[in-house]
Design a protein around this motif. Structure first.
Motif, PDB file in Angstrom:
ATOM      1  N   UNK A  18       0.833  -1.201   0.000  1.00 22.57           N
ATOM      2  CA  UNK A  18       0.000   0.000   0.000  1.00 22.57           C
ATOM      3  C   UNK A  18       0.866   1.249   0.000  1.00 22.57           C
ATOM      4  N   UNK A  19       1.925   1.244   0.797  1.00 16.72           N
ATOM      5  CA  UNK A  19       2.821   2.402   0.836  1.00 16.72           C
ATOM      6  C   UNK A  19       3.452   2.625  -0.533  1.00 16.72           C
ATOM      7  N   UNK A  23       3.141   5.990  -2.922  1.00 16.03           N
ATOM      8  CA  UNK A  23       4.293   6.717  -3.465  1.00 16.03           C
ATOM      9  C   UNK A  23       4.239   6.796  -4.980  1.00 16.03           C
ATOM     10  N   UNK A  24       3.768   5.732  -5.621  1.00 13.55           N
ATOM     11  CA  UNK A  24       3.720   5.687  -7.083  1.00 13.55           C
ATOM     12  C   UNK A  24       2.519   6.429  -7.657  1.00 13.55           C
ATOM     13  N   UNK A  25       1.605   6.850  -6.784  1.00  9.69           N
ATOM     14  CA  UNK A  25       0.420   7.548  -7.259  1.00  9.69           C
ATOM     15  C   UNK A  25      -0.657   6.620  -7.792  1.00  9.69           C
ATOM     16  N   UNK A  26      -0.524   5.318  -7.561  1.00  9.77           N
ATOM     17  CA  UNK A  26      -1.536   4.359  -7.998  1.00  9.77           C
ATOM     18  C   UNK A  26      -2.716   4.318  -7.034  1.00  9.77           C
ATOM     19  N   UNK A  27      -2.540   4.923  -5.865  1.00  5.88           N
ATOM     20  CA  UNK A  27      -3.564   4.932  -4.824  1.00  5.88           C
ATOM     21  C   UNK A  27      -3.511   6.278  -4.115  1.00  5.88           C
ATOM     22  N   UNK A  28      -4.663   6.857  -3.872  1.00  2.00           N
ATOM     23  CA  UNK A  28      -4.693   8.117  -3.130  1.00  2.00           C
ATOM     24  C   UNK A  28      -4.753   7.818  -1.638  1.00  2.00           C
ATOM     25  N   UNK A  33      -7.254   5.259   3.068  1.00  2.00           N
ATOM     26  CA  UNK A  33      -7.916   5.405   4.373  1.00  2.00           C
ATOM     27  C   UNK A  33      -9.314   4.800   4.341  1.00  2.00           C
ATOM     28  N   UNK A  34     -10.043   5.097   3.287  1.00  2.00           N
ATOM     29  CA  UNK A  34     -11.421   4.615   3.172  1.00  2.00           C
ATOM     30  C   UNK A  34     -11.491   3.087   3.159  1.00  2.00           C
ATOM     31  N   UNK A  35     -10.510   2.465   2.529  1.00  2.00           N
ATOM     32  CA  UNK A  35     -10.490   1.003   2.449  1.00  2.00           C
ATOM     33  C   UNK A  35      -9.945   0.357   3.720  1.00  2.00           C
ATOM     34  N   UNK A  36      -9.350   1.169   4.589  1.00  2.00           N
ATOM     35  CA  UNK A  36      -8.765   0.634   5.806  1.00  2.00           C
ATOM     36  C   UNK A  36      -7.338   0.143   5.628  1.00  2.00           C
ATOM     37  N   UNK A  37      -6.737   0.420   4.473  1.00  2.00           N
ATOM     38  CA  UNK A  37      -5.378  -0.039   4.189  1.00  2.00           C
ATOM     39  C   UNK A  37      -4.322   0.768   4.932  1.00  2.00           C
ATOM     40  N   UNK A  45      -1.995  17.005   6.029  1.00  2.00           N
ATOM     41  CA  UNK A  45      -1.294  17.787   4.996  1.00  2.00           C
ATOM     42  C   UNK A  45       0.197  17.455   4.979  1.00  2.00           C
ATOM     43  N   UNK A  46       0.772  17.188   6.142  1.00  2.00           N
ATOM     44  CA  UNK A  46       2.185  16.814   6.203  1.00  2.00           C
ATOM     45  C   UNK A  46       2.420  15.482   5.500  1.00  2.00           C
ATOM     46  N   UNK A  47       1.511  14.545   5.663  1.00  2.00           N
ATOM     47  CA  UNK A  47       1.642  13.252   4.984  1.00  2.00           C
ATOM     48  C   UNK A  47       1.499  13.435   3.480  1.00  2.00           C
ATOM     49  N   UNK A  48       0.518  14.221   3.060  1.00  2.00           N
ATOM     50  CA  UNK A  48       0.334  14.488   1.624  1.00  2.00           C
ATOM     51  C   UNK A  48       1.602  15.096   1.026  1.00  2.00           C
ATOM     52  N   UNK A  49       2.206  16.044   1.733  1.00  3.80           N
ATOM     53  CA  UNK A  49       3.456  16.655   1.246  1.00  3.80           C
ATOM     54  C   UNK A  49       4.578  15.630   1.202  1.00  3.80           C
ATOM     55  N   UNK A  50       4.692  14.812   2.225  1.00  2.00           N
ATOM     56  CA  UNK A  50       5.767  13.813   2.278  1.00  2.00           C
ATOM     57  C   UNK A  50       5.653  12.819   1.127  1.00  2.00           C
ATOM     58  N   UNK A  51       4.451  12.421   0.775  1.00  3.00           N
ATOM     59  CA  UNK A  51       4.275  11.470  -0.318  1.00  3.00           C
ATOM     60  C   UNK A  51       4.716  12.059  -1.656  1.00  3.00           C
ATOM     61  N   UNK A  52       4.688  13.381  -1.767  1.00  2.06           N
ATOM     62  CA  UNK A  52       5.112  14.034  -3.003  1.00  2.06           C
ATOM     63  C   UNK A  52       6.638  14.172  -3.101  1.00  2.06           C
ATOM     64  N   UNK A  53       7.342  13.887  -2.031  1.00  2.00           N
ATOM     65  CA  UNK A  53       8.806  14.014  -2.025  1.00  2.00           C
ATOM     66  C   UNK A  53       9.504  12.902  -2.787  1.00  2.00           C
ATOM     67  N   UNK A  54       8.791  11.846  -3.117  1.00  2.00           N
ATOM     68  CA  UNK A  54       9.377  10.678  -3.766  1.00  2.00           C
ATOM     69  C   UNK A  54       8.712  10.392  -5.107  1.00  2.00           C
ATOM     70  N   UNK A  55       8.922  11.251  -6.110  1.00  2.00           N
ATOM     71  CA  UNK A  55       8.263  11.028  -7.389  1.00  2.00           C
ATOM     72  C   UNK A  55       8.814   9.770  -8.061  1.00  2.00           C
TER      73      UNK A  55
END
Length: 61
Positions: A18-19, A23-28, A33-37, A45-55
């Motif tokens: 899931x992680x 990171x790959x942008x295959x999952x928002x 969160x909605x699926x419980x994964x 917002x900090x998590x959203x920003x962190x996920x963008x650090x690894x394109x």
């Protein structure tokens, strides 16, 4: 690797697949969160920003 954080702006708990999808942008983050994964505590917002650090690089070819 699993450890318990001592402090931070946010904690994201997830399995490796899931992680990787986040990171790959295959999952928002919202869909994960909605699926419980994933579970998220703290600053979303900090998590959203962190996920963008690894394109993910574009495929060669």
């Amino acid at each position: 690797m699993r450890c318990e954080p001592e402090s931070g702006d946010a904690v994201l708990r997830s399995d490796p697949d899931t992680f990787s999808a986040l990171l790959a942008g295959r999952l928002t983050l919202a869909a994960a969160e909605e699926s419980g994964a994933v579970s998220l505590e703290g600053d979303r917002a900090a998590v959203e920003r962190a996920l963008q650090l690894f394109p993910v690089p574009e495929p060669v070819g």
